[in-house]
Design an enzyme around this catalytic site. Structure first.
Site, mmCIF file in Angstrom:
data_model
loop_
_atom_site.group_PDB
_atom_site.id
_atom_site.type_symbol
_atom_site.label_atom_id
_atom_site.label_comp_id
_atom_site.label_asym_id
_atom_site.label_seq_id
_atom_site.Cartn_x
_atom_site.Cartn_y
_atom_site.Cartn_z
ATOM 1 N N LYS A 112 -0.701 15.017 -7.743
ATOM 2 C CA LYS A 112 0.664 15.254 -7.226
ATOM 3 C C LYS A 112 0.686 16.799 -7.241
ATOM 4 C CE LYS A 112 3.529 11.167 -7.964
ATOM 5 N NZ LYS A 112 3.798 10.562 -9.244
ATOM 6 N N LYS A 216 -4.056 1.376 1.104
ATOM 7 C CA LYS A 216 -3.018 0.841 0.351
ATOM 8 C C LYS A 216 -1.848 0.863 1.040
ATOM 9 C CE LYS A 216 -0.303 2.796 -3.277
ATOM 10 N NZ LYS A 216 0.344 2.626 -4.476
ATOM 11 N N LYS A 219 4.841 4.149 0.034
ATOM 12 C CA LYS A 219 5.851 4.943 0.425
ATOM 13 C C LYS A 219 5.265 6.222 1.009
ATOM 14 C CE LYS A 219 8.303 3.434 -3.117
ATOM 15 N NZ LYS A 219 8.669 3.669 -4.540
HETATM 16 P P1 ADP Z 1 4.696 3.618 -4.053
HETATM 17 O O1 ADP Z 1 3.246 3.710 -4.138
HETATM 18 O O2 ADP Z 1 5.164 3.112 -2.785
HETATM 19 O O3 ADP Z 1 5.338 4.895 -4.339
HETATM 20 P P2 ADP Z 1 5.413 3.134 -6.685
HETATM 21 O O4 ADP Z 1 4.372 4.056 -7.202
HETATM 22 O O5 ADP Z 1 6.845 3.388 -6.829
HETATM 23 O O6 ADP Z 1 5.204 2.699 -5.144
HETATM 24 O O7 ADP Z 1 5.219 1.744 -7.473
HETATM 25 C C1 ADP Z 1 5.736 0.739 -8.048
HETATM 26 C C2 ADP Z 1 5.054 -0.373 -8.383
HETATM 27 O O8 ADP Z 1 4.697 -1.305 -7.512
HETATM 28 C C3 ADP Z 1 3.944 -0.271 -9.395
HETATM 29 O O9 ADP Z 1 3.676 -1.134 -10.260
HETATM 30 C C4 ADP Z 1 2.702 -0.101 -8.501
HETATM 31 O O10 ADP Z 1 1.639 -0.622 -9.105
HETATM 32 C C5 ADP Z 1 3.254 -1.490 -7.407
HETATM 33 N N1 ADP Z 1 2.693 -1.080 -6.083
HETATM 34 C C6 ADP Z 1 2.758 0.001 -5.031
HETATM 35 N N2 ADP Z 1 2.095 -0.006 -3.927
HETATM 36 C C7 ADP Z 1 1.355 -1.118 -4.265
HETATM 37 C C8 ADP Z 1 0.293 -1.918 -3.301
HETATM 38 N N3 ADP Z 1 0.348 -1.228 -2.166
HETATM 39 N N4 ADP Z 1 -0.035 -2.961 -3.895
HETATM 40 C C9 ADP Z 1 0.057 -3.568 -4.964
HETATM 41 N N5 ADP Z 1 0.953 -3.051 -5.841
HETATM 42 C C10 ADP Z 1 1.597 -1.771 -5.440
#
Ligand code: ADP
Ligand code: TRP
Length: 352
Positions: A112, A216, A219
């Protein structure tokens, strides 16, 4: 006594299928068997300084999405992080035992910080550190971002959680939480904090792929299928998924982009449907258009009912207020106890 489960999602946008299969679906499965506490990490969202209007709207959206996906406020405690001020106080106290070196070495921080500084990659960690402590105030890396793992550790430790269901990307933060707990307990000769473990019903953590062939779903990747996507939008996204030219000889290996489609299908379709398309791939009769149509159909079977409920809950301010008020009261009850114990062992005592 049921074991305590705690997890949270940052309020940075709508929830997508990665969040659903990686986290939320497990939350729903756990709520009857454990003492579950699920929250919206709005203070963590502040580390990337969102627009204040968006922050509040996103907290509300995720609350509606939690409920729409099946979290039941009678079974699980659902709360907003900033409604529990005890978290902020313990965050200050725990920071006294956390090293800036270990925080700077955290993978999520380096990623980040790189983004904030506009560094595309390639630079060594030394270079990044130099830029961080440099004086250019336009390119500030905020201290909240550095101490993100302390705040996450406090979310967990203040509830004395045993199990923390999160995706693979959060494992380092969980490892740090255990280390901070051990260190604090050893320093004060106490067993106040519980060391938590990750949890996902014994299976390997899920990684939901994106449909753009880039790995993956996330967002910041801009490749999400959202729970709130309407039928047309979702179908369009699935039909646009990246594939390849198709198998030319029987039993060819499956390319990563097509494997992504199969991975999503395994999460959303029946085993018979998956087998049908695997067989069609093996004998070269597969038509990707058919596979995508079927996949969109099966995803919609899961997401459309959730979408309808999201729209309903988003407009029910009274319900949302009731849920978070009750959740905040319960969460604060436990948090206040742990905070009082931490203050006591640290020697913070009142004169009056
Ligand atoms: P993002 O990566 O979209 O910003 P977050 O970091 O807010 O999402 O993740 C919130 C939860 O969702 C966490 O427990 C994270 O491990 C899970 N998560 C996010 N993206 C994935 C994915 N592509 N596959 C599996 N779990 C995910
Ligand atoms: N860091 C987590 C994420 O990005 C969100 C989070 C904050 C969390 N505090 C937590 C997850 C406590 C589990 C427990 O997904």
């Amino acid at each position: 006594m049921k074991e305590v489960v705690l997890s949270g999602i940052r309020s940075t946008g709508n929830l997508h299928l990665g969040n659903y299969f990686g986290a939320l679906k497990n939350f729903v499965r756990m709520q009857d068997d454990y003492d579950c506490r699920f929250f919206i990490a709005d203070l963590h969202a502040l580390t990337t300084t969102p627009d204040p209007k968006l922050l509040h709207a996103n907290v509300k959206n995720i609350l509606a999405e939690y409920l729409a996906a099946g979290l039941n406020p009678e079974h699980a405690t659902i709360f907003v992080q900033s409604d529990v001020p005890e978290i902020s106080e313990l965050y200050l106290l725990l920071n006294m035992h956390v090293g800036i070196g270990e925080l700077m070495r955290t993978v999520s921080f380096k990623d980040k910080a790189r983004k904030m500084l506009g560094i595309s990659g390639g630079e060594s960690d030394d270079d990044i550190e130099k830029q961080i402590i440099g004086t250019d105030s336009n390119k500030r890396v905020n201290a909240g971002l550095l101490t993100y793992p302390t705040l996450m550790a406090v979310d967990i430790l203040i509830q004395k959680a045993h199990k923390v269901p999160v995706g693979k990307d959060q494992e380092q933060h969980l490892e740090m939480t255990r280390r901070f707990a051990r260190r604090f307990n050893a320093f004060y000769g106490t067993d106040l904090f519980v060391e938590p473990t990750n949890f996902n019903f014994g299976s390997a953590p899920v990684k939901v792929p994106g449909l753009d062939g880039s790995g993956k779903m996330g967002k910041s990747e801009g490749n999400c299928l959202y729970l709130i996507d309407d039928e047309k939008t979702l179908r369009k996204k699935v039909m646009r998924a990246v594939t390849d030219e198709g198998p030319k000889v029987p039993n060819s290996p499956v390319s990563p982009t097509v494997e992504n489609l199969f991975t999503l299908m395994e999460l959303t379709s029946t085993p018979d449907t998956v087998q049908h398309f695997r067989d069609a791939y093996a004998d070269c009769s597969i038509r990707y258009g058919d596979l995508k149509k079927q996949l969109a159909e099966d995803i919609l079977k899961i997401t459309l009912p959730i979408r309808e409920r999201i729209l309903e809950y988003q407009n029910d301010d009274a319900l949302i207020a009731r849920v978070v008020k009750q959740g905040a009261e319960r969460a604060r009850h436990y948090a206040a106890q742990t905070l009082a114990e931490a203050r006591e062992v640290m020697g913070i005592k009142k004169f009056y």
